[in-house]
Design a protein around this motif. Structure first.
Motif, PDB file in Angstrom:
ATOM      1  N   ALA A 274      -2.862   6.625   0.236  1.00 37.97           N
ATOM      2  CA  ALA A 274      -1.774   5.956   1.188  1.00 37.97           C
ATOM      3  C   ALA A 274      -2.798   5.027   2.236  1.00 37.97           C
TER       4      ALA A 274
ATOM      5  N   PRO B 229       0.948   9.199  -5.722  1.00 38.19           N
ATOM      6  CA  PRO B 229       1.689   9.391  -4.504  1.00 38.19           C
ATOM      7  C   PRO B 229       1.017  10.286  -3.726  1.00 38.19           C
ATOM      8  N   LEU B 230       0.067   9.819  -2.895  1.00 41.31           N
ATOM      9  CA  LEU B 230      -0.937  10.767  -2.220  1.00 41.31           C
ATOM     10  C   LEU B 230      -0.864  10.168  -0.823  1.00 41.31           C
ATOM     11  N   GLY B 231      -0.747  11.175   0.036  1.00 39.15           N
ATOM     12  CA  GLY B 231      -1.133  10.589   1.513  1.00 39.15           C
ATOM     13  C   GLY B 231      -2.553  10.313   1.820  1.00 39.15           C
ATOM     14  N   SER B 232      -3.662  10.733   1.083  1.00 38.90           N
ATOM     15  CA  SER B 232      -5.030  10.412   1.296  1.00 38.90           C
ATOM     16  C   SER B 232      -5.077   9.078   0.951  1.00 38.90           C
TER      17      SER B 232
ATOM     18  N   ALA C 294       0.847  -1.195   0.031  1.00 41.29           N
ATOM     19  CA  ALA C 294      -0.048   0.035  -0.048  1.00 41.29           C
ATOM     20  C   ALA C 294       0.887   1.247   0.021  1.00 41.29           C
ATOM     21  N   GLY C 295       0.360   2.389  -0.617  1.00 39.19           N
ATOM     22  CA  GLY C 295       1.171   3.648  -0.513  1.00 39.19           C
ATOM     23  C   GLY C 295       1.697   3.954  -1.833  1.00 39.19           C
ATOM     24  N   ASP C 296       2.849   4.748  -1.613  1.00 44.33           N
ATOM     25  CA  ASP C 296       3.542   5.399  -2.859  1.00 44.33           C
ATOM     26  C   ASP C 296       4.094   4.501  -3.769  1.00 44.33           C
TER      27      ASP C 296
HETATM   28  C1  LIG Z   1       6.755  17.477   1.177  1.00 46.00           C
HETATM   29  C2  LIG Z   1       5.461  16.581   0.958  1.00 46.00           C
HETATM   30  C3  LIG Z   1       4.199  17.033   0.909  1.00 46.00           C
HETATM   31  C4  LIG Z   1       3.079  16.063   0.943  1.00 46.00           C
HETATM   32  N1  LIG Z   1       2.063  16.721   0.968  1.00 46.00           N
HETATM   33  C5  LIG Z   1       0.671  16.019   0.705  1.00 46.00           C
HETATM   34  C6  LIG Z   1      -0.399  16.384   0.845  1.00 46.00           C
HETATM   35  O1  LIG Z   1      -0.668  17.602   1.006  1.00 46.00           O
HETATM   36  N2  LIG Z   1      -1.423  15.627   0.323  1.00 46.00           N
HETATM   37  C7  LIG Z   1      -1.263  14.178   0.024  1.00 46.00           C
HETATM   38  O2  LIG Z   1      -2.242  13.629  -0.139  1.00 46.00           O
HETATM   39  N3  LIG Z   1      -0.214  13.747  -0.065  1.00 46.00           N
HETATM   40  C8  LIG Z   1       1.016  14.555   0.249  1.00 46.00           C
HETATM   41  N4  LIG Z   1       2.466  14.032   0.333  1.00 46.00           N
HETATM   42  C9  LIG Z   1       2.278  12.662  -0.225  1.00 46.00           C
HETATM   43  C10 LIG Z   1       2.586  11.643   1.041  1.00 46.00           C
HETATM   44  O3  LIG Z   1       3.086  12.045   2.082  1.00 46.00           O
HETATM   45  C11 LIG Z   1       2.571  10.327   0.475  1.00 46.00           C
HETATM   46  O4  LIG Z   1       1.853  10.031  -0.553  1.00 46.00           O
HETATM   47  C12 LIG Z   1       2.733   9.399   1.589  1.00 46.00           C
HETATM   48  O5  LIG Z   1       3.435   9.754   2.734  1.00 46.00           O
HETATM   49  C13 LIG Z   1       2.773   7.695   1.259  1.00 46.00           C
HETATM   50  O6  LIG Z   1       2.739   7.020   2.356  1.00 46.00           O
HETATM   51  P1  LIG Z   1       3.591   5.719   2.438  1.00 46.00           P
HETATM   52  O7  LIG Z   1       3.169   5.040   3.563  1.00 46.00           O
HETATM   53  O8  LIG Z   1       3.601   4.871   0.986  1.00 46.00           O
HETATM   54  O9  LIG Z   1       5.144   6.280   2.227  1.00 46.00           O
HETATM   55  P2  LIG Z   1       5.825   7.133   3.459  1.00 46.00           P
HETATM   56  O10 LIG Z   1       5.079   7.796   4.184  1.00 46.00           O
HETATM   57  O11 LIG Z   1       7.106   7.716   2.815  1.00 46.00           O
HETATM   58  O12 LIG Z   1       6.262   6.108   4.620  1.00 46.00           O
HETATM   59  C14 LIG Z   1       7.402   5.226   4.102  1.00 46.00           C
HETATM   60  C15 LIG Z   1       8.230   4.789   5.521  1.00 46.00           C
HETATM   61  O13 LIG Z   1       9.204   3.732   4.999  1.00 46.00           O
HETATM   62  C16 LIG Z   1      10.192   4.237   5.873  1.00 46.00           C
HETATM   63  N5  LIG Z   1      11.414   3.337   5.142  1.00 46.00           N
HETATM   64  C17 LIG Z   1      11.935   3.422   3.960  1.00 46.00           C
HETATM   65  N6  LIG Z   1      12.808   2.550   3.743  1.00 46.00           N
HETATM   66  C18 LIG Z   1      12.589   1.614   4.975  1.00 46.00           C
HETATM   67  C19 LIG Z   1      13.551   0.387   5.043  1.00 46.00           C
HETATM   68  N7  LIG Z   1      14.277   0.266   4.223  1.00 46.00           N
HETATM   69  N8  LIG Z   1      13.519  -0.236   6.298  1.00 46.00           N
HETATM   70  C20 LIG Z   1      12.328   0.438   7.121  1.00 46.00           C
HETATM   71  N9  LIG Z   1      11.787   1.669   6.851  1.00 46.00           N
HETATM   72  C21 LIG Z   1      12.014   2.182   5.654  1.00 46.00           C
HETATM   73  C22 LIG Z   1      10.447   5.424   5.612  1.00 46.00           C
HETATM   74  O14 LIG Z   1      11.183   5.916   6.506  1.00 46.00           O
HETATM   75  C23 LIG Z   1       9.075   6.060   5.901  1.00 46.00           C
HETATM   76  O15 LIG Z   1       8.710   6.264   7.172  1.00 46.00           O
HETATM   77  C24 LIG Z   1       3.516  14.847   0.373  1.00 46.00           C
HETATM   78  C25 LIG Z   1       4.586  14.496   0.073  1.00 46.00           C
HETATM   79  C26 LIG Z   1       5.789  15.033   0.618  1.00 46.00           C
HETATM   80  C27 LIG Z   1       7.024  14.742   0.357  1.00 46.00           C
END
Ligand SMILES: Cc1cc2nc3c(=O)[nH]c(=O)nc-3n(C[C@H](O)[C@H](O)[C@H](O)COP(=O)(O)OP(=O)(O)OC[C@H]3O[C@@H](n4cnc5c(N)ncnc54)[C@H](O)[C@@H]3O)c2cc1C
Length: 324
Positions: free
Chosen positions: A64, A59-62, A41-43
């Motif tokens: 994810a 690639p959206l937090g919503s 799940a997620g990005d």
């Molecule tokens: C500056 C910025 C602003 C944003 N603003 C918005 C917004 O306003 N609205 C919106 O919808 N989306 C926004 N996003 C996008 C949103 O943050 C992401 O889509 C969301 O966080 C993805 O979630 P995820 O769990 O897939 O990844 P992430 O949140 O990136 O979580 C992945 C985690 O895995 C960890 N990790 C990586 N490699 C390893 C490893 N080998 N071992 C253990 N842990 C590891 C990382 O440290 C991290 O904590 C923004 C992104 C950025 C960068």
């Protein structure tokens, strides 16, 4: 500044999991990867775009969070699905909000849709309300099926644009056509809205375009011509705003810019040249359309309107506008 996002799917690839065209991990609607005991799940995943039907990375937090919930439900033995997404997003850039849902025009055309866009520049609340702000809304639709493909816009950095993106997102997710968007009952009170909401108005314009009642000029063509007037000597702008607003344009563009204010059209339309492509210009596009309809009733059909008018071009920052 950073541009672009690439999924970090190396671990999944090393584990032998299937990844898609964009490098995202392939998952089904329950967020199971090609190994049903492994969820993602997620990005890092690719899910279907509900408009194009193609898998892509959102690639959206919503999303994810939603994907994480679906994965967790299924891991816990419940049946939960995410069939795809329409990619709603909004960002604040200084004093501007910019947002989009669904497909932008160029993407929709590249996907093979008979895509067009209805541009408008409405106020975000009642026109008499003191702290109103300007929205620019582009509704992307398919001319053949009338299906709504996307909505994009810009506006003040408040909730005004977000409301319209969200309404369109719900409708597009449900497979709306233009007519469905035109009848969404948007809540109205002057501090929040106009009696005709900008989303409804965008659908009315799209309907007018589909019916051929409105003919608009392609904005890129128009801006190209204004930058190089010699490229189309047979075009003439009819500026239907107040004469004082047209003055700097007449001074700058002489023979290709004619001031004919809206309230004088009925008395003076006989002055318009019949051998020119008449490009009707106003502040938001609505007066231009009314003039186009009137002229058509008078047998003058060599007209196009500048969609969204001055307010859209000004926000786009086109270089040819005289300083005002
Ligand atoms: C500056 C910025 C602003 C944003 N603003 C918005 C917004 O306003 N609205 C919106 O919808 N989306 C926004 N996003 C996008 C949103 O943050 C992401 O889509 C969301 O966080 C993805 O979630 P995820 O769990 O897939 O990844 P992430 O949140 O990136 O979580 C992945 C985690 O895995 C960890 N990790 C990586 N490699 C390893 C490893 N080998 N071992 C253990 N842990 C590891 C990382 O440290 C991290 O904590 C923004 C992104 C950025 C960068």
């Amino acid at each position: 500044m950073a541009v672009g996002v690439r999924p970090r799917s190396e671990l999944a690839v090393a584990a032998g999991l299937q990844v898609g065209m964009r490098g995202g991990i392939t998952v089904n609607s329950r967020m199971q990867t090609s190994d049903p005991d492994i969820y993602a799940a997620g990005d890092c995943v690719e899910i279907p775009h509900l408009v194009s039907g193609k898998r892509t990375v959102f690639p959206l937090g919503s999303l994810a969070n939603r994907e994480g919930r679906v994965a967790a439900d299924n891991i816990a033995g419940m049946v939960s699905e995410l069939k795809g997404a329409v990619g709603s997003f909004i960002v604040k850039a200084f004093d501007l909000a910019v947002g989009c849902v669904g497909l932008p025009l160029a993407t929709a055309q590249a996907e093979g849709f008979a895509a067009d866009i209805s541009w408008s520049s409405p106020m975000d609340r009642a026109h008499f309300f003191p702290d109103r702000g300007l929205l620019n809304i582009g509704l992307v639709f398919d001319r053949k099926s009338r299906k709504v493909l996307g909505l994009q816009g810009a506006g003040p950095a408040n909730d005004a644009l977000s409301v319209r993106i969200d309404a369109a997102a719900a409708a597009i997710t449900a497979g709306a056509i233009i007519d469905d968007i035109g009848i969404i009952e948007m809540a109205y009170a002057p501090p929040f809205n106009s009696a005709i909401d900008p989303v409804n108005a965008a659908a009315y314009i799209a309907d007018n375009l589909c019916l051929g009642l409105m003919r608009q000029i392609n904005l890129a063509d128009f801006n190209g011509w204004m930058a190089d007037p010699s490229s189309h000597p047979d075009w003439l702008v009819i500026d239907v705003r107040h004469a004082i607003e047209a003055e700097p344009y007449m001074a700058k563009y002489g023979g290709q810019w004619l001031s004919l204010p809206y309230d004088q059209i009925r008395a003076r339309y006989g002055e318009l040249p019949v051998d020119k492509q008449l490009v009707i210009f106003c502040n938001a596009g609505s007066r231009s359309f009314e003039v186009q309809v009137f002229l058509a009733q008078c047998g003058i059909k060599n007209t196009v309107v500048v969609p969204g008018g001055f307010n859209l071009l000004h926000r786009m920052g086109v270089g040819w506008l005289p300083v005002e």
